[in-house]
Design an enzyme around this catalytic site. Structure first.
Site, PDB file in Angstrom:
ATOM      1  N   ASP A 297       0.812  -1.225   0.000  1.00 23.25           N
ATOM      2  CA  ASP A 297       0.000   0.000   0.000  1.00 23.25           C
ATOM      3  C   ASP A 297       0.841   1.269   0.000  1.00 23.25           C
ATOM      4  O   ASP A 297       0.337   2.339  -0.308  1.00 23.25           O
ATOM      5  CB  ASP A 297      -0.853   0.057   1.276  1.00 23.25           C
ATOM      6  CG  ASP A 297      -1.902  -1.041   1.316  1.00 23.25           C
ATOM      7  OD1 ASP A 297      -2.127  -1.672   0.272  1.00 23.25           O
ATOM      8  OD2 ASP A 297      -2.490  -1.254   2.388  1.00 23.25           O
TER       9      ASP A 297
ATOM     10  N   ASP B  43       0.134   0.964  10.096  1.00 25.51           N
ATOM     11  CA  ASP B  43      -1.060   0.123  10.041  1.00 25.51           C
ATOM     12  C   ASP B  43      -0.820  -1.134  10.861  1.00 25.51           C
ATOM     13  O   ASP B  43       0.251  -1.731  10.784  1.00 25.51           O
ATOM     14  CB  ASP B  43      -1.377  -0.292   8.598  1.00 25.51           C
ATOM     15  CG  ASP B  43      -2.112   0.809   7.827  1.00 25.51           C
ATOM     16  OD1 ASP B  43      -2.242   1.934   8.352  1.00 25.51           O
ATOM     17  OD2 ASP B  43      -2.560   0.525   6.701  1.00 25.51           O
TER      18      ASP B  43
ATOM     19  N   ASP C 230      -0.109   5.456   1.914  1.00 25.96           N
ATOM     20  CA  ASP C 230      -1.262   4.933   2.646  1.00 25.96           C
ATOM     21  C   ASP C 230      -1.175   5.372   4.101  1.00 25.96           C
ATOM     22  O   ASP C 230      -1.234   6.549   4.387  1.00 25.96           O
ATOM     23  CB  ASP C 230      -1.344   3.409   2.461  1.00 25.96           C
ATOM     24  CG  ASP C 230      -2.697   2.877   2.886  1.00 25.96           C
ATOM     25  OD1 ASP C 230      -3.695   3.583   2.725  1.00 25.96           O
ATOM     26  OD2 ASP C 230      -2.761   1.745   3.400  1.00 25.96           O
TER      27      ASP C 230
ATOM     28  N   ARG D 129      -7.708   9.606  11.595  1.00 26.35           N
ATOM     29  CA  ARG D 129      -7.167   8.295  11.993  1.00 26.35           C
ATOM     30  C   ARG D 129      -5.961   8.391  12.926  1.00 26.35           C
ATOM     31  O   ARG D 129      -4.872   7.943  12.584  1.00 26.35           O
ATOM     32  CB  ARG D 129      -6.780   7.471  10.767  1.00 26.35           C
ATOM     33  CG  ARG D 129      -7.928   7.177   9.843  1.00 26.35           C
ATOM     34  CD  ARG D 129      -7.549   6.127   8.825  1.00 26.35           C
ATOM     35  NE  ARG D 129      -8.731   5.718   8.075  1.00 26.35           N
ATOM     36  CZ  ARG D 129      -8.733   4.758   7.158  1.00 26.35           C
ATOM     37  NH1 ARG D 129      -7.632   4.123   6.887  1.00 26.35           N
ATOM     38  NH2 ARG D 129      -9.837   4.436   6.546  1.00 26.35           N
TER      39      ARG D 129
END
Ligand SMILES: *[C@@H]1O[C@H](CO)[C@@H](O)[C@H](O)[C@H]1NC(C)=O
Ligand SMILES: *[C@@H]1O[C@H](CO)[C@@H](O)[C@H](O)[C@H]1NC(C)=O
Length: 489
Positions: A218, A246, A242, A298
């Site tokens: 990503d 993550d 991205d 986020r």
């Protein structure tokens, strides 16, 4: 053979019953290193911080600015009697929260990276960072000088490794970047990570013996995938395609601390998909981070799991700070939330893809001792709005007033922590103003990209799946066969 009143329907039902009975036990939804009582871990963190700040108050007149800051992680290795550079592995004793006990390369050799190139991802040259991280043995990886490492492909890190950038300015950028996949015990410390771009379609080494073709990545700064005991500390992250970090697919026992995040849209994604049950065991501590300029959303965005967000400094955001879906538990303590000037973006929290509050009324989202600035507000839910919750936490989190003190050294030590424009091609998704930036770079959840993950060629690294396997299938077969035989006879 069978009594006449035994209809074929009964047999089918019986078959189904035994099939289900058979299918239930093999499902083990507990992840390795998952803690049975996440609230007790959170409580331990807040009391550790309290003790560390109290020690600082006792000794404040004599302490220098680098030791005795009250930050329990930093004080652990910076106030050690020996100089940190002669006892680097002391760091491995200093993590807190769910990732505490992350060994990294503790007790392993020191591996000194002397070569900043990445010319051969399939068969890396000794002396390069890639050669170091793929080894099977525990390694404590250090750098001989300041280094700018432009990766050709994702850097696939093996278990029991510490990337220790202390003493040098280490910049990692390019294609990838850091991939922590189906491994345990990795520490990433004091590294600049930025401008990470998608990669793939190339042959990359994951160990000295496992070499294979990677699917497309990503373009995350750090991608943590099916991994446990991971600690990311004192890194500076910005401008990736991205996420900056993550954490997905059955990862747990993770601490993300003392980092400096800037210039990015989707900062941190915790949890792969609302329906991915294994992420219920995801436990992440997010402590002492500085969420700085140019961040949109986020910080983090959570699915399932238990997320302890403690003593972080959220200096602004464009959409929201903490979001989630799929019933995550969010325990927010002693943070400073400073809302942007936009009157419609004052809410710290966001229930993503959920307009119906009947759906999230029971999610445990709680705020305790958080400092709300510039009109910021946190919408609690579940036990967060009741008194039930107070018993979970008998030690008050230290007031957000201490956040300045605790986050003063966030990011890479020394040098600029905000890597804007370091390598020329800066992140284009942010700064356009309005909502265009959001529409332009939002890629939804990582569930769109599952094929990459499962397209992995490394055979021994199959993703964790519930084992609803052969036994169930064969039982069903037997049932179908016997039923049809019965019906035919
Ligand atoms: C389930 O998995 C966890 C983690 O691997 C393990 O500790 C536990 O013993 C397992 N439980 C059962 C019932 O197999
Ligand atoms: C904080 O730590 C001090 C010293 O260790 C202790 O006396 C005090 O009770 C602690 N505060 C709380 C709220 O636990």
């Amino acid at each position: 053979m069978l009594p006449p009143h035994f209809s074929s329907n009964t047999i089918v039902l019986l078959c189904l019953f035994f099939t289900l009975l058979q299918a239930t036990p093999p499902l083990n939804l507990t992840l390795p290193h998952q803690h049975p009582s996440p609230d007790s871990v959170a409580l331990h963190v807040t009391s550790t911080i309290n003790a560390s700040l109290s020690r600082r108050q006792l000794t404040s007149s004599s302490s220098s600015s680098t030791c005795g800051t009250g930050n329990p992680i930093d004080d652990c290795w910076r106030c050690d009697s020996s100089d940190w550079s002669s006892n680097r592995q002391r760091l491995a004793d200093c993590s807190i929260g769910f990732g505490s006990g992350t060994l990294g390369g503790k007790n392993g050799r020191i591996y000194t990276v002397t070569d900043s190139s990445d010319n051969n991802p399939a068969n890396p040259t000794p002396g390069t960072l890639r050669h170091a991280v793929i080894q099977e043995e525990p390694l404590w990886i250090v750098f001989s000088s300041n280094m700018f490492i432009r990766l050709k492909q994702e850097l696939i890190i093996n278990s029991y490794k510490t990337l220790d950038g202390r003493g040098s300015a280490v910049h990692v950028t390019g294609n990838g970047c850091l991939t922590i996949q189906y491994v345990q015990h990795v520490i990433v410390h004091n590294i600049h990570i930025y401008d990470c771009k998608p990669s793939g379609g190339a042959v990359v080494a994951a160990s000295p013996t496992k070499v294979g073709r990677r699917g497309r990545s990503d373009g995350d700064g750090i991608s943590i995938f099916g991994s446990q005991k991971i600690w990311v500390d004192h890194c500076s992250l910005s401008h990736c395609t991205d996420g900056l970090i993550d954490v997905v697919l059955g990862s747990t026992a993770i601490t993300i601390s003392n980092n400096y995040f800037t210039h990015h849209d989707e900062v941190m994604l915790l949890g792969h998909d609302d329906k991915y049950v294994l992420d219920t065991g995801m436990q992440v501590t997010i402590a002492f981070n500085h969420f700085g300029q140019g961040l949109v959303q986020r910080m983090p965005r959570c699915r399932r799991g238990y997320i302890h967000v403690v003593n972080n400094d959220f200096t602004s955001w464009k959409m929201y700070a903490i979001g989630g879906s799929g019933n995550p538990t969010i325990n927010s303590q002693g943070n400073r939330y400073s809302a942007p000037s936009n009157p419609s973006a004052k809410e710290v929290t966001k229930r993503v893809d959920s307009t119906d509050d009947g759906e999230w009324a029971n999610w445990n989202w709680r705020s305790e001792g958080d400092l709300m600035e510039n009109g910021a507000f946190f919408v609690a839910s579940g036990e967060g709005v009741s008194t039930l919750y107070s018993k979970a936490s008998s030690v008050q989190p230290k007031a957000a007033a201490q956040v300045d003190q605790l986050t003063q050294n966030a990011g890479v030590f020394g040098g600029p922590r905000d890597d804007e424009g370091q390598s020329g091609d800066s992140y284009s998704g942010y700064g356009g103003g309005g909502t265009g930036a959001i529409g332009g770079t939002s890629r939804g959840s990582s569930s769109n990209n599952d094929n990459n993950f499962f397209g992995m060629i490394f055979g021994s690294n199959a993703p964790p799946r519930p084992r609803l396997t052969l036994s169930l299938l064969s039982l069903l077969m037997i049932c179908v066969l016997s039923t049809s035989t019965l019906l035919l006879s």
